[in-house]
Scaffold this motif. Sequence first.
Motif, PDB file in Angstrom:
ATOM      1  N   ALA A 129       0.890  -1.331  -0.115  1.00 56.44           N
ATOM      2  CA  ALA A 129      -0.473   0.397   0.159  1.00 56.44           C
ATOM      3  C   ALA A 129       1.181   1.276  -0.092  1.00 56.44           C
ATOM      4  CB  ALA A 129      -0.764   0.513   1.587  1.00 56.44           C
ATOM      5  N   PHE A 132       3.667   1.908  -1.395  1.00 59.63           N
ATOM      6  CA  PHE A 132       4.397   1.987  -2.472  1.00 59.63           C
ATOM      7  C   PHE A 132       4.152   2.352  -3.704  1.00 59.63           C
ATOM      8  CE2 PHE A 132       5.580   0.261  -7.009  1.00 59.63           C
ATOM      9  CZ  PHE A 132       6.506   0.666  -6.851  1.00 59.63           C
ATOM     10  N   TYR A 133       2.332   2.192  -3.248  1.00 61.95           N
ATOM     11  CA  TYR A 133       1.332   1.983  -4.394  1.00 61.95           C
ATOM     12  C   TYR A 133       0.982   3.952  -3.901  1.00 61.95           C
ATOM     13  CZ  TYR A 133      -4.005   2.166  -6.395  1.00 61.95           C
ATOM     14  OH  TYR A 133      -4.505   2.068  -7.047  1.00 61.95           O
ATOM     15  N   MET A 134       1.063   4.142  -3.207  1.00 61.75           N
ATOM     16  CA  MET A 134       0.381   5.641  -2.880  1.00 61.75           C
ATOM     17  C   MET A 134       1.643   6.692  -2.971  1.00 61.75           C
ATOM     18  SD  MET A 134      -1.226   4.719   1.168  1.00 61.75           S
ATOM     19  CE  MET A 134      -1.764   6.316   1.070  1.00 61.75           C
ATOM     20  N   LYS A 135       2.830   5.824  -2.576  1.00 61.42           N
ATOM     21  CA  LYS A 135       3.746   6.811  -3.231  1.00 61.42           C
ATOM     22  C   LYS A 135       4.253   7.238  -4.784  1.00 61.42           C
ATOM     23  CE  LYS A 135       7.595   4.559  -0.636  1.00 61.42           C
ATOM     24  NZ  LYS A 135       8.716   4.676   0.003  1.00 61.42           N
ATOM     25  N   THR A 136       3.891   5.373  -5.934  1.00 62.61           N
ATOM     26  CA  THR A 136       3.915   6.025  -7.080  1.00 62.61           C
ATOM     27  C   THR A 136       2.884   7.088  -7.363  1.00 62.61           C
ATOM     28  OG1 THR A 136       1.960   4.197  -6.923  1.00 62.61           O
ATOM     29  CG2 THR A 136       4.178   3.538  -7.764  1.00 62.61           C
ATOM     30  N   ARG A 137       1.583   7.548  -6.294  1.00 58.95           N
ATOM     31  CA  ARG A 137       0.947   8.410  -6.697  1.00 58.95           C
ATOM     32  C   ARG A 137       1.899  10.121  -6.386  1.00 58.95           C
ATOM     33  NH1 ARG A 137       0.450   3.940  -9.983  1.00 58.95           N
ATOM     34  NH2 ARG A 137      -2.129   3.845 -10.015  1.00 58.95           N
ATOM     35  N   GLY A 138       2.312  10.150  -5.819  1.00 59.94           N
ATOM     36  CA  GLY A 138       3.109  11.256  -5.845  1.00 59.94           C
ATOM     37  C   GLY A 138       3.326  11.543  -3.898  1.00 59.94           C
ATOM     38  N   VAL A 139       2.390  10.703  -3.273  1.00 61.88           N
ATOM     39  CA  VAL A 139       2.824  10.891  -2.081  1.00 61.88           C
ATOM     40  C   VAL A 139       3.322  10.487  -1.240  1.00 61.88           C
ATOM     41  CG1 VAL A 139       0.984  10.646   0.404  1.00 61.88           C
ATOM     42  CG2 VAL A 139      -0.436  10.802  -2.401  1.00 61.88           C
ATOM     43  N   PRO A 140       3.769  11.587  -0.735  1.00 66.71           N
ATOM     44  CA  PRO A 140       5.659  11.248   0.134  1.00 66.71           C
ATOM     45  C   PRO A 140       5.062   9.982   1.209  1.00 66.71           C
ATOM     46  CG  PRO A 140       4.740  13.295   0.809  1.00 66.71           C
ATOM     47  CD  PRO A 140       3.903  12.828  -0.065  1.00 66.71           C
ATOM     48  N   GLU A 141       6.239   9.362   1.530  1.00 66.01           N
ATOM     49  CA  GLU A 141       6.137   8.123   2.949  1.00 66.01           C
ATOM     50  C   GLU A 141       5.987   8.765   3.652  1.00 66.01           C
ATOM     51  OE1 GLU A 141       9.191   5.094   2.467  1.00 66.01           O
ATOM     52  OE2 GLU A 141       9.180   4.938   4.467  1.00 66.01           O
ATOM     53  N   GLU A 171       8.099   8.292  -5.097  1.00 66.32           N
ATOM     54  CA  GLU A 171       7.084   9.659  -5.759  1.00 66.32           C
ATOM     55  C   GLU A 171       7.254  10.741  -5.986  1.00 66.32           C
ATOM     56  OE1 GLU A 171       9.037   8.135  -2.541  1.00 66.32           O
ATOM     57  OE2 GLU A 171       8.562   9.277  -1.307  1.00 66.32           O
ATOM     58  N   SER A 179       7.314  10.467 -10.077  1.00 64.09           N
ATOM     59  CA  SER A 179       5.443  10.589 -10.088  1.00 64.09           C
ATOM     60  C   SER A 179       4.900  11.869 -10.330  1.00 64.09           C
ATOM     61  CB  SER A 179       4.856   9.839  -8.865  1.00 64.09           C
ATOM     62  OG  SER A 179       3.124  10.237  -8.203  1.00 64.09           O
ATOM     63  N   ARG A 180       5.338  12.877  -9.051  1.00 66.60           N
ATOM     64  CA  ARG A 180       5.786  13.907  -9.364  1.00 66.60           C
ATOM     65  C   ARG A 180       6.125  14.462 -10.265  1.00 66.60           C
ATOM     66  NH1 ARG A 180       8.179  14.973  -4.092  1.00 66.60           N
ATOM     67  NH2 ARG A 180       6.953  13.622  -2.869  1.00 66.60           N
ATOM     68  N   PHE A 217      -1.254  -0.227 -11.858  1.00 62.54           N
ATOM     69  CA  PHE A 217      -1.024  -1.210 -11.634  1.00 62.54           C
ATOM     70  C   PHE A 217      -1.275  -2.307 -11.755  1.00 62.54           C
ATOM     71  CE2 PHE A 217       1.486  -1.136  -7.391  1.00 62.54           C
ATOM     72  CZ  PHE A 217       1.673   0.505  -7.636  1.00 62.54           C
ATOM     73  N   VAL A 242      -3.690  -2.189  -5.816  1.00 58.61           N
ATOM     74  CA  VAL A 242      -3.566  -2.311  -4.228  1.00 58.61           C
ATOM     75  C   VAL A 242      -5.065  -2.029  -3.147  1.00 58.61           C
ATOM     76  CG1 VAL A 242      -1.898  -2.568  -1.873  1.00 58.61           C
ATOM     77  CG2 VAL A 242      -1.147  -2.542  -3.963  1.00 58.61           C
ATOM     78  N   PHE A 281      -6.987  10.138  -1.319  1.00 62.17           N
ATOM     79  CA  PHE A 281      -6.264   9.330  -1.248  1.00 62.17           C
ATOM     80  C   PHE A 281      -6.080  10.467  -2.587  1.00 62.17           C
ATOM     81  CE2 PHE A 281      -4.375   6.475  -4.394  1.00 62.17           C
ATOM     82  CZ  PHE A 281      -2.868   6.147  -3.884  1.00 62.17           C
ATOM     83  N   GLU A 299       0.459  17.298  -3.961  1.00 60.51           N
ATOM     84  CA  GLU A 299       1.906  16.883  -3.894  1.00 60.51           C
ATOM     85  C   GLU A 299       1.826  17.423  -4.872  1.00 60.51           C
ATOM     86  OE1 GLU A 299       4.071  16.082  -1.215  1.00 60.51           O
ATOM     87  OE2 GLU A 299       2.278  16.264   0.512  1.00 60.51           O
ATOM     88  N   HIS A 300       1.691  16.962  -6.120  1.00 59.05           N
ATOM     89  CA  HIS A 300       2.129  17.438  -7.727  1.00 59.05           C
ATOM     90  C   HIS A 300       1.744  18.427  -7.777  1.00 59.05           C
ATOM     91  CE1 HIS A 300       1.915  13.242  -9.621  1.00 59.05           C
ATOM     92  NE2 HIS A 300       1.442  12.651  -8.568  1.00 59.05           N
ATOM     93  N   LEU A 316      -3.666  12.736 -12.624  1.00 57.71           N
ATOM     94  CA  LEU A 316      -2.672  13.185 -12.332  1.00 57.71           C
ATOM     95  C   LEU A 316      -1.454  13.454 -13.411  1.00 57.71           C
ATOM     96  CD1 LEU A 316      -1.266  10.421  -9.694  1.00 57.71           C
ATOM     97  CD2 LEU A 316      -2.214  13.078  -8.962  1.00 57.71           C
TER      98      LEU A 316
END
Lengths: 446, 252
Positions: free
Chosen positions: A382, A384-393, B73, B76-77, B84, B88, B98, B105-106, B162
Amino acid sequence: MTQTNIKNKTFVDLYSGTEDFLLPHTVRKKSVNLFDKIKLPDNKTENWRKFKSEPIFEHHYSLGKKLNVDTKDLDSLSFFEPSGNYVILVNGFFYSGNVKKPDLNNNVFIGSLKDAQKTHPEIISDRLHVQNAKTENYFSVLNDAYAKDGAFVYVPENVILDEPIYIMHFIQSDNGNIFSQNRNLIIAGKNTAFKIIHTYHSLSSDFSFNNSITDIFADENAQLEYYLFEGEGNTAAHINHININSEKGSSFKSNIVTFCGSAVRNNFYAEFKNEHAAVDLQGIYMPDKEQTVDNFIEINHAKPNCRSNQVFKGIIDNKAVAVFTGKVFVARDAQKTDSAQSNQNLLLTDYARIHSRPQLEIYADDVICSHGSTTGQLDKEALFYMKTRGVPEKRAKTMLMKAFLRDVTDKINADRYREYVNFLISKRLKGQSPESLCAVKVCPSC
Amino acid sequence: MLKITNLKAEVDGKEILRGINLEVKPGEIHAIMGPNGSGKSTLASVLAGRDIFKVTGGKVEFKGKNLLNLIPEERSREGIFLAFQYPVEIPGVSITNFMRAAVDEHRKHKGLDPMNASQFLRYMKEKKALVELDAKLEGRAVNEGFSGGEKKKNEIFQMAMLEPDLAILDETDSGLDIDALKVVANGVNKLKTKENAAIVITHYQRLLDYIVPDIIHVLYNGRIVKTGGRELALELEKYGYDEIKKEADKRF
């Protein structure tokens, strides 16, 4: 004399002189004698194995006095509605100065238990102290023997209250470490429906030890919601006993947020006194640093056709320790018992620890009893998934942790209080230390 | 836009990518096809920054930057989006919250202020319509209890939110019935501009009837063994991967 008895003596000494105690003399005499002999629970005491009582005794306490609280402190508790009905206790003593008298109808009583002994003797006398070997321990006996006051809430038959009742405890020190006890009694009469928001705060950064007992009676068909907030500071130890007596058709729904405290032990004991009653216990705990939170729950399905549910979730940080024990006892003739239990934990560090113990003791054969316990880290997929959307860790982690607690916090059915809890959780998950959040002057609008 | 040179990657010491070369220019759609286990999804994961894969050689340049130096991240930005293969489930996190976090962030990365609540909701509504995402899903937790089709639609919805420069669609067609496939493909086509690009990873040619690629690559044993136009997909459909495999086995 053994070491434990020296400890006992320290507490007894705090109460020297001619004191006005809460429990009747005959009951107290027994408790005083018992306290003289009873030993402090240690890692050999079943039910207390993982709770370290010793550190509580590293400090010297003096008995908390009746002190004032600043009404500004109350204002900063954003869940609190000054127009509502409330009782305030400072160091376990009823505080009447400078606060509004509850505006009550229908013979509802909200106030001091000590005072109510004079006005409601017949109601209180047979409920104040129900001898129960199952719940007796060092701390409960100490309270039996020496408690002086606490809150009394009495809602008589058929009364329905929309607004919550607040019971607010403050630890306040004038100089030095405080020991305080309180003894609370809540009676939900037949066919009543209301909510209680019961909170513990500390206005002092000195060490404190608070020893509480709250006896709750849900009479026939009563619908009681009980929200407990434990937010005494990081220098506070709190032993809290909550005893629930459920009568026929009653429903007791509870939500416990343990937010601060160096060592917090919650002893819940619920007993079904008659059929078709339900007890729902939900809780969250978020210990940090070297804090310990120990939830010990015992549900006694003494009668058939009752339902109980426990959902406890914890996020354990740093070197903190959490303990969860969920005991369910189902008596031989308690058929059609429906009991569920779940304990889920997130460990944020390699040092954080959780001891989770479900204990089922079932003597009836036609029952549904489930239990489950999980312990883990945040879901890496989850994240990783969120990070791939640009959300920082960090933000992703905060979101996942909030989500983890959400199904419990969402069930808080008191809007302002729920918002307060969510606010504190958000702050905390964003990295603010519990010390700064447990100070009273923290609120969404401050 | 994207330039992959001799990219090698392994997982648990096992080499999966054995020297990938690929260049994607703005406006292009590339399809990567290949038999199971050829390394298609690994390539997608490596581009998105999944850390279980260790890059052992080669370079990836994205818009002039060294992509491999960026954390997921940041990628992505910068404009990379991975849809995927198995989206997930995130219990307790609503799609709205979400996406709010992601869009924030973008925008922050671009030096823009966050949108206010009503702007955001309007923006979301617009994007939802694009992929025919059911309105009732937005209050629900991300992917939790979604059907296969809803999950894939949700991926394309996020892509729409995005607006990436490079979208990588990993087996987006798997688990979709024909109607859902059309909706998903339609969404991707609507999002296509002259400035952005897409890499469509798929096992079957079926998806390529709806998302028409400019260039098709066949990945086998961690290498791109054949590149061609649209006719390559039809050829694969007809004869399967056997010929290409045989040929490649001789060469490497």
